[in-house]
Design a protein around this motif. Sequence first.
Motif, PDB file in Angstrom:
ATOM      1  N   THR A 182       0.766  -1.416  -0.281  1.00 36.15           N
ATOM      2  CA  THR A 182      -0.100  -0.139   0.099  1.00 36.15           C
ATOM      3  C   THR A 182       1.075   1.346  -0.131  1.00 36.15           C
ATOM      4  N   ALA A 183       1.875   1.125   0.752  1.00 33.74           N
ATOM      5  CA  ALA A 183       2.773   2.399   1.106  1.00 33.74           C
ATOM      6  C   ALA A 183       3.809   2.536  -0.179  1.00 33.74           C
ATOM      7  N   GLU A 184       4.510   1.357  -0.366  1.00 38.29           N
ATOM      8  CA  GLU A 184       5.349   1.153  -1.592  1.00 38.29           C
ATOM      9  C   GLU A 184       4.683   1.796  -2.895  1.00 38.29           C
ATOM     10  N   ALA A 185       3.364   1.749  -3.129  1.00 37.04           N
ATOM     11  CA  ALA A 185       2.738   1.935  -4.354  1.00 37.04           C
ATOM     12  C   ALA A 185       2.991   3.402  -4.470  1.00 37.04           C
ATOM     13  N   VAL A 186       2.564   4.365  -3.240  1.00 35.48           N
ATOM     14  CA  VAL A 186       2.653   5.520  -2.980  1.00 35.48           C
ATOM     15  C   VAL A 186       3.936   6.122  -3.498  1.00 35.48           C
ATOM     16  N   ARG A 187       4.979   5.337  -2.838  1.00 35.04           N
ATOM     17  CA  ARG A 187       6.195   5.841  -3.191  1.00 35.04           C
ATOM     18  C   ARG A 187       6.618   5.516  -4.756  1.00 35.04           C
ATOM     19  N   HIS A 188       6.329   4.613  -5.323  1.00 33.80           N
ATOM     20  CA  HIS A 188       6.382   4.286  -6.874  1.00 33.80           C
ATOM     21  C   HIS A 188       5.813   5.431  -7.725  1.00 33.80           C
ATOM     22  N   ALA A 189       4.829   6.183  -6.980  1.00 34.16           N
ATOM     23  CA  ALA A 189       4.198   7.468  -7.942  1.00 34.16           C
ATOM     24  C   ALA A 189       5.050   8.499  -7.421  1.00 34.16           C
ATOM     25  N   GLY A 190       6.084   8.426  -6.244  1.00 37.43           N
ATOM     26  CA  GLY A 190       6.882   9.674  -6.103  1.00 37.43           C
ATOM     27  C   GLY A 190       6.241  10.433  -4.930  1.00 37.43           C
ATOM     28  N   ALA A 191       5.164   9.866  -4.405  1.00 27.73           N
ATOM     29  CA  ALA A 191       4.423  10.616  -3.436  1.00 27.73           C
ATOM     30  C   ALA A 191       4.872  10.316  -1.882  1.00 27.73           C
ATOM     31  N   LEU A 192       4.425  10.717  -1.125  1.00 27.17           N
ATOM     32  CA  LEU A 192       4.610  10.410   0.283  1.00 27.17           C
ATOM     33  C   LEU A 192       3.441   9.905   1.105  1.00 27.17           C
ATOM     34  N   PRO A 193       3.506   8.601   1.742  1.00 31.35           N
ATOM     35  CA  PRO A 193       2.619   8.050   2.578  1.00 31.35           C
ATOM     36  C   PRO A 193       2.208   8.918   3.779  1.00 31.35           C
ATOM     37  N   VAL A 194       1.062   9.206   4.165  1.00 28.87           N
ATOM     38  CA  VAL A 194       1.042  10.184   5.610  1.00 28.87           C
ATOM     39  C   VAL A 194      -0.034   9.164   6.294  1.00 28.87           C
ATOM     40  N   PHE A 195       0.166   8.738   7.446  1.00 30.93           N
ATOM     41  CA  PHE A 195      -0.424   7.624   8.171  1.00 30.93           C
ATOM     42  C   PHE A 195      -1.478   8.229   9.213  1.00 30.93           C
ATOM     43  N   VAL A 196      -2.515   7.680   9.285  1.00 32.06           N
ATOM     44  CA  VAL A 196      -3.475   8.010  10.227  1.00 32.06           C
ATOM     45  C   VAL A 196      -3.919   6.889  11.143  1.00 32.06           C
ATOM     46  N   ASP A 197      -4.255   6.997  12.341  1.00 34.19           N
ATOM     47  CA  ASP A 197      -4.361   5.724  13.000  1.00 34.19           C
ATOM     48  C   ASP A 197      -5.993   4.824  12.487  1.00 34.19           C
ATOM     49  N   VAL A 198      -5.909   3.520  12.740  1.00 40.78           N
ATOM     50  CA  VAL A 198      -7.223   2.882  12.597  1.00 40.78           C
ATOM     51  C   VAL A 198      -8.061   2.865  13.639  1.00 40.78           C
ATOM     52  N   GLU A 199      -9.391   2.534  13.338  1.00 41.16           N
ATOM     53  CA  GLU A 199     -10.720   2.561  14.183  1.00 41.16           C
ATOM     54  C   GLU A 199     -10.323   1.181  14.784  1.00 41.16           C
TER      55      GLU A 199
END
Length: 374
Positions: free
Chosen positions: A99-116
Amino acid sequence: MTNTLKKRRAPKIPLMDLDAQYRAIQPEIDEAIQRVIKSSGFILGKEVEAFEHEFAAFVGSKHGVGVSSGTAALHLALLACGVRPGDEVITTPLTFIATAEAVRHAGALPVFVDVEQDSLCLDPSLIASAVTPRTKAILVVHLHGNPAAMDAILEAGGRYGLTVIEDAAQAHGAEYRGRRAGSLGAAGCFSFFPGKNLGAYGDAGAVVSNDRTITDTVGRLRDHGRRGKYEHEVEGFNHRMDAIQAAVLRVKLRHLEKWNRRRREIAARYRNGLRGVVACPQERRETVPAYHVFAVRTPRREELRAYLADQGVETGIHYPIPLHLQPALRFLKYEAGRFPAAEQAAQQLLSLPIHPDMTDEQVDRVIDRVRAFF
Ligand SMILES: *Cc1c(COP(=O)(O)O)cnc(C)c1O
């Protein structure tokens, strides 16, 4: 029958059983594979197109594009939705790393938020605090096949002008208010890794969307940005789907609803048998989960896992290290304690065997062993 020696000698209960599944559908699968070999058309082509139509119809989206993996599906969907270097994508830390790798492949930064706490999916109430001028999209994951709180997530997306993309790699056929996972956001991304609810005999994936420009873009990007044979409109990738995988997936797709129903039956049997013993996933009224994973929750996870292994019950952990604490993503500079719900889930979840070919006797044996432990 009553002594433990006999119980120990009972055959192991595996987390999944792809061989049992193959034996149940062998003639159909063998015919499909032979058909592709005889056609000599191994990449894209008619078989892939037919699967794309059938799978999009199954999800309830207008268009589908077959690609080489779930990771490729995520990567190309992000690009097709306009995610670019420097952009930020809000997502969950409790997921598979792709999930996060794909964001990096697109050159973008993953910004995490917590889960329910209960759904284990991205908590929509935390989106507002993560939005910056660079935020472009929300990448929501239907973890374990349990749909995220899509109404609130889509509402937040609308409020901040963000594209909502679904990582439905574990949620083939899961429903949210009567609509299937993958058909709710701008694009739905699926993996057909062999162990998924719909699994190929190798790597494969798909992107579905109601927006033709998104699927057309994914379709070009997956095949070297091609327009004609040697005319390349944009710089692309080799992320194509194999025809043999498409043929296998077409066979399995015909069985998927039945298989998912059986997963739900098993989940209900677990919930019943383990009531008052250990915390089980609960269904929200608006959802029909696909139960890719059935994870119970206990502070004694490691002990329970070792005990079940000794009793011949295989278990899994999805996932032991949340992404913000992964060595590969250290550069994002998140600290331990930042996402308490995801971190506690990572320490306490234990996935019990769940697959459509499990018998009631096997399910009952797992229940019996879990009860015996507690
Ligand atoms: C399996 C999975 C992926 C990656 O899929 P591949 O086909 O292995 O590339 C992505 N996200 C989630 C949530 C997954 O479970």
